[in-house]
Design a protein around this motif. Structure first.
Motif, PDB file in Angstrom:
ATOM      1  N   ALA A  39      -4.305  18.518  -1.465  1.00  0.00           N
ATOM      2  CA  ALA A  39      -3.335  17.418  -1.405  1.00  0.00           C
ATOM      3  C   ALA A  39      -1.964  17.917  -0.968  1.00  0.00           C
ATOM      4  CB  ALA A  39      -3.245  16.732  -2.764  1.00  0.00           C
TER       5      ALA A  39
ATOM      6  N   GLY B   2       5.167  13.153  -0.551  1.00  0.00           N
ATOM      7  CA  GLY B   2       3.790  13.194  -1.006  1.00  0.00           C
ATOM      8  C   GLY B   2       3.534  14.272  -2.044  1.00  0.00           C
TER       9      GLY B   2
ATOM     10  N   THR C 136      -2.085  18.514   2.660  1.00  0.00           N
ATOM     11  CA  THR C 136      -2.118  17.247   3.378  1.00  0.00           C
ATOM     12  C   THR C 136      -0.725  16.628   3.465  1.00  0.00           C
ATOM     13  OG1 THR C 136      -4.391  16.872   2.651  1.00  0.00           O
ATOM     14  CG2 THR C 136      -3.157  14.952   3.408  1.00  0.00           C
ATOM     15  N   ALA C 137       0.027  16.693   2.377  1.00  0.00           N
ATOM     16  CA  ALA C 137       1.386  16.145   2.382  1.00  0.00           C
ATOM     17  C   ALA C 137       2.235  16.835   3.453  1.00  0.00           C
ATOM     18  CB  ALA C 137       2.021  16.308   1.010  1.00  0.00           C
TER      19      ALA C 137
ATOM     20  N   ARG D  84      -5.576  12.489   4.352  1.00  0.00           N
ATOM     21  CA  ARG D  84      -4.725  11.766   3.406  1.00  0.00           C
ATOM     22  C   ARG D  84      -5.460  10.563   2.808  1.00  0.00           C
ATOM     23  NH1 ARG D  84       1.174   9.902   5.269  1.00  0.00           N
ATOM     24  NH2 ARG D  84      -0.059   8.817   6.853  1.00  0.00           N
TER      25      ARG D  84
ATOM     26  N   GLN E  29      -5.767  10.308  -1.189  1.00  0.00           N
ATOM     27  CA  GLN E  29      -5.105   9.216  -1.884  1.00  0.00           C
ATOM     28  C   GLN E  29      -6.081   8.244  -2.532  1.00  0.00           C
ATOM     29  OE1 GLN E  29      -2.377   7.502   0.992  1.00  0.00           O
ATOM     30  NE2 GLN E  29      -0.814   9.043   0.567  1.00  0.00           N
TER      31      GLN E  29
ATOM     32  N   ASP F 244      -7.248   9.103  -8.217  1.00  0.00           N
ATOM     33  CA  ASP F 244      -6.116   9.045  -9.141  1.00  0.00           C
ATOM     34  C   ASP F 244      -5.656  10.460  -9.470  1.00  0.00           C
ATOM     35  OD1 ASP F 244      -6.340   6.235  -9.277  1.00  0.00           O
ATOM     36  OD2 ASP F 244      -7.891   6.390 -10.816  1.00  0.00           O
ATOM     37  N   VAL F 245      -4.330  10.656  -9.479  1.00  0.00           N
ATOM     38  CA  VAL F 245      -3.779  12.010  -9.602  1.00  0.00           C
ATOM     39  C   VAL F 245      -4.214  12.686 -10.898  1.00  0.00           C
ATOM     40  CG1 VAL F 245      -1.634  13.320  -9.790  1.00  0.00           C
ATOM     41  CG2 VAL F 245      -1.824  11.508  -8.098  1.00  0.00           C
TER      42      VAL F 245
ATOM     43  N   ASP G 238       5.238  14.790   5.054  1.00  0.00           N
ATOM     44  CA  ASP G 238       5.613  13.846   3.997  1.00  0.00           C
ATOM     45  C   ASP G 238       5.951  14.607   2.712  1.00  0.00           C
ATOM     46  OD1 ASP G 238       5.949  11.612   2.404  1.00  0.00           O
ATOM     47  OD2 ASP G 238       3.795  11.295   2.099  1.00  0.00           O
TER      48      ASP G 238
END
Length: 599
Positions: A207, A219, A210-211, A188, A192, A195-196, A216
């Protein structure tokens, strides 16, 4: 023990490593698809084979296979996404980040040079395609706790992106390997840091994993809108529905989840979990989760159920690798009692430290009734640390070690009790416990404390001393016990042959045997330390070029098994030798000592 990084010498390019490498074993080639063709509980028509379960070494797939009766195709998924998007009254425009506020992607990682991170030359000029391919092929978690700890340091270090790979995809590969190692929080941190609006499809997939690994669901929210432009995975309509609920729009989220159901994006428990998230976000849906008929744990099921506080049947953890237990151990939503056993597993594979594990048990002790504390694991751990006298502390330590039901759990208990073991003053009365005490201390890198037992071990008969002697022979900063040819040969005459070979490999790799003794014992024990293959040549080249990060990655590739009995002794020799050459002798000693502790 403080592992001091050495100066990294830049001795040349290592791009040629790619052509030299043939991995000892194969692993995952790419991030698991967010949605392997379809989504929902699999329905296998008569005459068709049931889908194969993932190998134990694989992380949980995000979602199960599609029901055969209603396959989700790219066109149907795209149609579902379009219908749901049309139902939304307004989609917020993307946030524009000014250039001065953007986070760098060419050099990324949360650990700077120093006591924890490696410096920018960790991977030197190694070819990025080689490194990325190597990361994808490591089947994690690996057998060695200490090699895993070292690899985590390398993957989280602030290093530049190598040539021949896009910087964002380089970050994705690192995060994906961390995730498979059980390092959900480390993954994470890397994800993070980007930038998205710079996400590639690969990082988007990692990602999302990972969320869910960090339990999460929120996320997924920053990803849902941009993912619609680069992915046709039906997970994203469900993510839109959940995120709409979490933003407080209960009516909108209910409409979106209903449209997802009509579009047959999901069904069964996968849809129910999403609906329960919607209900938790303020919707009126009351959903009871039943696990009947569910025979596979997936990242989706793990992440949503854990976030919701829904207990997952223990049997389902047997369908995935041990890294998922490490995800569970760090999940604050799981009751403490349900995190203790997973935390010991996490410690054994290198995810939890001794301090983190002890803190978890201390928190459990605080929640336990005083009348029940003494006979609980938390109570025994407290007694091991602060018992009224040394005999009481030893009694508590033995009780904790005896509770282990398998070798992995026993090693986790060694990590748990490391500092309590270090508090035992060397005494001949505890000679029979010397191996357990030394193994516990070295599991957490407490080599200075373990050194104090050299005198006790030296006074024991050779046969009684063997287990403790073998760990001290390779684990101490300098040799404090006899490691001459006669003593090693004597040990080999009594020990399991593979254990004797591993000890020799560790001693030879650490340079603790003379050249003559090395050659003589290599022949007598049948360890071909001079034999070369593509993996050994790649490792030798990386160490010659002063690349500790590449060496750590190649070492992990040579240790991708679940049992030390499957580790080729010659591989251990090359790993220990290479680590010494790049200034990581502390880690080399701990890996060699771990081999002795766990075989």
């Amino acid at each position: 023990m403080k592992l001091r990084p050495s100066k990294i010498w830049l001795l040349g390019a290592a791009g040629g490593l790619a052509a030299l490498l043939a991995l000892p074993a194969a692993g995952q080639d790419s991030p698991e698809s967010l949605l392997p063709p379809g989504f929902g509980d699999p329905v296998v028509p008569p005459g068709e084979a049931a889908p194969a379960a993932p190998r134990p070494g694989q992380p949980a797939p995000l979602l199960p296979s599609a029901p055969s009766a209603a396959p989700v195709t790219a066109s149907s998924a795209d149609g579902a996404a379009t219908e749901i998007a049309d139902a939304q009254e307004e989609i917020a425009p993307p946030v524009e980040i000014p250039d001065f506020a953007r986070r760098p992607i060419d050099i990324a990682g949360p650990l700077g040079p120093g006591a924890t991170g490696m410096d920018g030359a960790a991977f030197g000029t190694a070819n990025g395609r080689f490194l990325s391919g190597l990361m994808r092929r490591v089947e994690a978690p690996i057998v060695s706790r200490w090699a895993s700890i070292l690899l985590r340091r390398a993957l989280l270090s602030r290093v530049p992106a190598p040539a021949a790979v896009p910087p964002v995809d380089w970050i994705a590969e690192r995060a994906w390997l961390l995730l498979r190692m059980g390092e959900a929080d480390g993954a994470r941190m890397l994800v993070q840091g980007v930038d998205v609006d710079r996400f590639t499809p690969k990082l988007m997939a990692v990602a999302a994993q990972t969320a869910l690994a960090t339990a999460d669901p929120a996320g997924l929210c920053p990803l849902a809108t941009p993912a619609a432009t680069m992915s046709q995975e039906p997970i994203w309509p469900l993510a839109q529905a959940m995120c709409t609920a979490l933003s407080g729009d209960a009516a909108g989220s209910s409409a979106l989840i209903d449209r997802a159901r009509r579009a047959r994006v999901a069904r069964g428990i996968d849809l129910f979990l999403a609906e329960k998230v919607v209900g938790a976000g303020g919707g009126r849906r009351q959903i009871n989760i039943e696990w009947d008929g569910v025979d596979q744990l997936t990242s989706w099921r793990f992440g949503l159920a854990t976030a919701l506080g829904v207990a997952i049947p223990d049997a389902l953890f047997g369908t995935v690798g041990p890294q998922v237990q490490a995800w569970q151990a760090r999940a604050a939503m799981v009751p403490l009692a349900g995190r203790l056993a997973p935390a010991r597993m996490a410690a054994a594979i290198g995810v939890f430290s001794n301090a983190a594990l002890v803190d978890l048990y201390a928190a459990q002790a605080d929640e336990t009734d005083a009348a029940e504390l003494t006979d609980s694991p938390a109570g025994r751990l407290r007694a091991a640390y602060v018992g009224v006298d040394q005999d009481a502390r030893m009694t508590a330590l033995r009780a904790l070690w005896d509770e282990a039901k398998n070798p992995t759990a026993r090693y986790g208990d060694a990590v748990l009790t490391a500092r309590a073991a270090a508090g035992i003053v060397p005494n001949a009365a505890y000679a029979d416990d010397a191996a357990s005490l030394i193994g516990a201390m070295l599991s957490a890198g407490l080599d200075i404390q373990a050194d104090r037992w050299a005198g006790i071990v030296g006074d024991m008969s050779a046969s009684s001393a063997d287990p403790a002697w073998a760990m001290l022979a390779v684990g101490t900063l300098r040799p404090l016990v006899d490691v001459g040819y006669a003593r090693v040969s004597d040990f080999a005459g009594r020990a399991d042959p593979h254990r004797a070979q591993l000890l020799f490999a560790g001693l030879a790799g650490l340079g603790r045997l003379s050249a003559a003794d090395t050659q003589r014992l290599a022949g007598e024990l049948g360890v071909p330390i001079g034999r070369q293959d593509r993996w050994t040549r790649a490792l030798d080249l990386a160490s010659a070029n002063g690349q500790p990060g590449t060496v750590a990655l190649l070492a992990a590739a040579g240790l991708q098994t679940r049992n030390w009995s499957a580790v080729p002794p010659a591989y251990l020799y090359h790993i220990v030798s290479a680590l010494r050459r790049v200034g990581l002798e502390g880690e080399a000693r701990m890996i060699a000592a771990e081999a002795m502790s766990r075989t």
